[in-house]
Design a protein around this motif. Structure first.
Motif, PDB file in Angstrom:
ATOM      1  N   GLU A  74       5.915 -80.891  -6.745  1.00  0.00           N
ATOM      2  CA  GLU A  74       6.180 -80.576  -8.146  1.00  0.00           C
ATOM      3  C   GLU A  74       6.199 -79.067  -8.379  1.00  0.00           C
ATOM      4  O   GLU A  74       6.972 -78.560  -9.197  1.00  0.00           O
ATOM      5  N   LEU A  75       5.352 -78.327  -7.666  1.00  0.00           N
ATOM      6  CA  LEU A  75       5.349 -76.869  -7.788  1.00  0.00           C
ATOM      7  C   LEU A  75       6.658 -76.276  -7.284  1.00  0.00           C
ATOM      8  O   LEU A  75       7.182 -75.324  -7.875  1.00  0.00           O
ATOM      9  N   GLU A  76       7.184 -76.816  -6.191  1.00  0.00           N
ATOM     10  CA  GLU A  76       8.462 -76.323  -5.664  1.00  0.00           C
ATOM     11  C   GLU A  76       9.580 -76.518  -6.685  1.00  0.00           C
ATOM     12  O   GLU A  76      10.393 -75.618  -6.918  1.00  0.00           O
ATOM     13  N   ALA A  77       9.608 -77.692  -7.310  1.00  0.00           N
ATOM     14  CA  ALA A  77      10.644 -77.968  -8.311  1.00  0.00           C
ATOM     15  C   ALA A  77      10.460 -77.084  -9.544  1.00  0.00           C
ATOM     16  O   ALA A  77      11.435 -76.568 -10.115  1.00  0.00           O
ATOM     17  N   LEU A  78       9.210 -76.876  -9.956  1.00  0.00           N
ATOM     18  CA  LEU A  78       8.936 -76.052 -11.129  1.00  0.00           C
ATOM     19  C   LEU A  78       9.310 -74.596 -10.874  1.00  0.00           C
ATOM     20  O   LEU A  78       9.880 -73.929 -11.744  1.00  0.00           O
ATOM     21  N   ALA A  79       9.005 -74.084  -9.679  1.00  0.00           N
ATOM     22  CA  ALA A  79       9.352 -72.703  -9.340  1.00  0.00           C
ATOM     23  C   ALA A  79      10.861 -72.514  -9.320  1.00  0.00           C
ATOM     24  O   ALA A  79      11.377 -71.493  -9.809  1.00  0.00           O
ATOM     25  N   LYS A  80      11.574 -73.479  -8.772  1.00  0.00           N
ATOM     26  CA  LYS A  80      13.034 -73.398  -8.732  1.00  0.00           C
ATOM     27  C   LYS A  80      13.608 -73.358 -10.149  1.00  0.00           C
ATOM     28  O   LYS A  80      14.511 -72.565 -10.447  1.00  0.00           O
ATOM     29  N   ASP A  81      13.073 -74.184 -11.036  1.00  0.00           N
ATOM     30  CA  ASP A  81      13.556 -74.222 -12.415  1.00  0.00           C
ATOM     31  C   ASP A  81      13.251 -72.915 -13.140  1.00  0.00           C
ATOM     32  O   ASP A  81      14.106 -72.379 -13.853  1.00  0.00           O
ATOM     33  N   LEU A  82      12.034 -72.381 -12.970  1.00  0.00           N
ATOM     34  CA  LEU A  82      11.670 -71.130 -13.626  1.00  0.00           C
ATOM     35  C   LEU A  82      12.550 -69.984 -13.152  1.00  0.00           C
ATOM     36  O   LEU A  82      12.977 -69.141 -13.955  1.00  0.00           O
TER      37      LEU A  82
END
Length: 440
Positions: free
Chosen positions: A295-303
Motif C-alpha cells: 500500500e505504501l508503494e501505491a501511495l508513493a506512486k500516486d503522490l
C-alpha cells in the motif's frame, strides 16, 4: 412520501448549464469506457476495473502477484482513493483472489458512477472473492545470499500460522544453507504450492533439502544484549536479558525482558519507558507488514504523480494531510519492522549491523513525522499528547509518537466504518437509503 423530482428536459431551449454539461460529459465518458475499455497488462502495476456483482469496482493488484494468467491478488479500494474522507471509505476486505476473467480493463475515473460509492453504499460482506493468503518459501542461502527457490508451502489462512512454521523450519535448516521466509501467497502460481494443512511439511522439507525434524525439548533460556533503543523503565539501563522459550518442534519466542541492573521485568510487547500505546495495542488490527509495504508503494506512486502535475500547473496541489498520511504509515511500517529485528537479535541469526540500520531508519522516519506536525501547527494530530511534548525527544520517544498517531488513525477508520454500518446515506437522487441500499 417521496417528493417529485423536477429535472431539465433534454429538448428544452437554450444551452446546457455547466453542471448539466458536466453530467452529460461524465455519462458519455462512462459509455465510451464500457464500450472500449483500456486493456490491462499483467505486471503493469496499474489499478483495474472489476465486475463485483451488479457494480464495477476499483481494485489494486498486489505487487509481484499480478501476472496471472488465471488468478491474481487484489484489494478493493474506494474509487476516489487516496483522497476519500475517512467516513466514506470502503470496509477493508484485505487481499483477495481475483479471477482475471472478471477484469474489465485498466481503471479510469469514468467508471466511478457505476460503483457502490456513487450509490452511497459500502462493499457487501461477501464480494464473491476468497482471500489471498500467506505462504512460506524455502530457498537456498549460500554465504547469506538468497538463491534458488526450493519449496513453496501454502496457502496459510493466517499470517501468524505461516510465521510459526517458518520459524520452526528455520530451526531445522540451520546447517542446510537454506532459509524459510513468510511471504504473501502467490495466487498466480498456486499450482506450485504444497498445502500445509493436508501434507506433512517436515517430510516435505526432509525430501527437499535433507532436513530432519527438530527434536529439541521445550525449554527456557536467556540471552543478554546491550540494546540502546530498549531501556529499563526504572533505571533506564540498556543491558537487558530476554527470557526465551524454545519448542520441541523448533522455533522460539521471547517471553519477557528484564533489566540486568535492577531486575525489573516486563512483557515483550510492553513499552513502559515511553508514553503512548504499546506495540500490541498500537498495531492491533493493522495490515500485515507485506500488505502495508504494498500500500505504501501505491501511495508513493500516486503522490509523486499528483505532485508532478501540481508543479507543472496541470493539476491541483496535494493536500498536506495526504503527505502526512504517507509519512505516518511509512514511519509505522519501519517501526514495526525495526521491532521485529530488535526482538530477533535476541533469538540469534540477525547481525547487529542490520538491527542498527533498521533502528536508525525507524527513528529517522519518526522524527520526520514529528517535524512535519510541528511545522504544520499540529493541524492533523489526532493523539492526546502533542508533538511539542518533551516525552518524544528521545529516539524511543519519537517512535512512541508514531504508535500514538497510528493507533489514532486506526481508531478513526474503525469509527467511520462503524458509522457507515449504522447511519443512513443520501443517494444521488436526493433520497435517504439504509445501509443495505433500501429507501427509507
Amino acid at each position: 412520501m417521496k417528493r417529485p423530482l423536477f429535472r431539465r428536459c433534454g429538448h428544452a431551449p437554450g444551452a446546457l448549464s455547466p453542471e448539466d454539461q458536466a453530467a452529460v460529459d461524465a455519462f458519455r465518458a462512462m459509455l465510451a469506457a464500457r464500450a472500449n475499455p483500456q486493456s490491462w497488462t499483467p505486471g503493469s502495476n496499474q489499478d483495474i476495473a472489476l465486475q463485483v456483482g451488479p457494480f464495477i469496482e476499483r481494485a489494486r493488484p498486489r505487487h509481484g502477484d499480478d501476472h496471472g494468467p488465471d488468478v491474481i491478488a487484489v484489494a478493493l479500494v474506494h474509487p476516489d482513493d487516496p483522497h476519500v474522507r475517512y467516513g466514506d471509505r470502503y470496509t477493508r476486505k484485505g487481499w483477495l483472489r481475483c479471477e482475471t476473467s472478471t477484469i474489465l480493463g485498466t481503471w479510469t475515473p469514468a467508471y466511478r458512477m457505476l460503483t457502490r460509492a456513487a450509490a452511497s453504499l459500502d462493499l457487501p460482506t461477501d464480494v464473491g472473492m476468497p482471500p489471498a493468503h500467506y505462504a512460506v518459501h524455502i530457498a537456498q542461502c549460500p554465504k547469506g545470499e538468497l538463491g534458488q527457490l526450493l519449496l513453496r508451502i501454502g496457502p496459510y489462512t493466517q499470517c501468524h500460522h505461516a510465521e510459526r512454521d517458518a520459524d520452526r523450519l528455520n530451526a531445522q535448516l540451520q546447517n542446510a544453507e537454506a532459509v524459510a521466509k513468510t511471504v504473501p501467497f502467490d495466487v498466480s502460481d498456486h499450482a506450485s504450492y504444497r498445502d500445509p494443512y493436508e501434507e506433512d511439511i517436515d517430510a516435505l522439507l526432509a525430501a527437499t533439502v535433507g532436513g530432519e525434524e527438530g527434536t529439541a525439548p521445550q525449554e527456557e533460556a536467556t540471552a543478554t544484549l546491550t540494546n540502546t533503543s530498549l531501556r529499563c523503565p526504572q533505571c533506564q539501563g540498556t543491558e537487558l536479558t530476554a527470557g526465551i522459550v524454545r519448542y520441541r518442534g523448533g522455533g522460539a519466542d521471547i517471553a519477557n525482558l528484564s533489566c540486568v541492573v535492577c531486575g525489573c521485568t516486563w512483557e515483550v510487547w510492553e513499552t513502559p519507558d515511553v508514553p503512548g500505546p504499546h506495540y500490541a495495542a498500537a498495531y492491533a488490527d493493522a495490515p500485515t507488514l507485506a500488505e502495508e509495504e504494498a500500500e505504501l508503494e501505491a501511495l508513493a506512486k500516486d503522490l509523486n504523480a499528483r505532485s508532478a502535475t501540481a508543479l507543472t500547473g496541470t493539476g491541483p496541489s496535494v493536500p498536506s494531510i495526504d503527505h502526512r498520511l504517507f509519512l505516518l504509515r511509512k514511519a509505522a511500517w519501519l517501526d514495526r519492522a525495526a521491532r521485529e529485528l530488535e526482538m530477533g537479535q535476541y533469538l540469534g541469526g540477525i547481525p547487529a549491523a542490520r538491527v542498527e540500520d533498521g533502528r536508525m531508519q525507524a527513528t529517522q522516519a519518526a522524527r520526520t513525522l514529528l517535524a512535519w506536525d510541528l511545522e504544520h501547527d499540529q493541524d492533523d494530530v489526532a493523539g492526546p499528547i502533542g508533538p511539542d511534548s518533551s516525552a518524544w525527544t528521545t529516539a524511543a520517544g519519537a517512535r512512541a509518537y508514531v504508535r500514538q498517531e497510528y493507533r489514532a488513525l486506526l481508531d478513526q477508520e474503525q469509527e467511520a466504518e462503524d458509522r457507515a454500518h449504522m447511519e443512513p446515506r443520501r443517494g444521488p437522487d436526493g433520497e435517504l437509503y439504509d445501509t443495505t441500499g433500501n429507501p427509507l
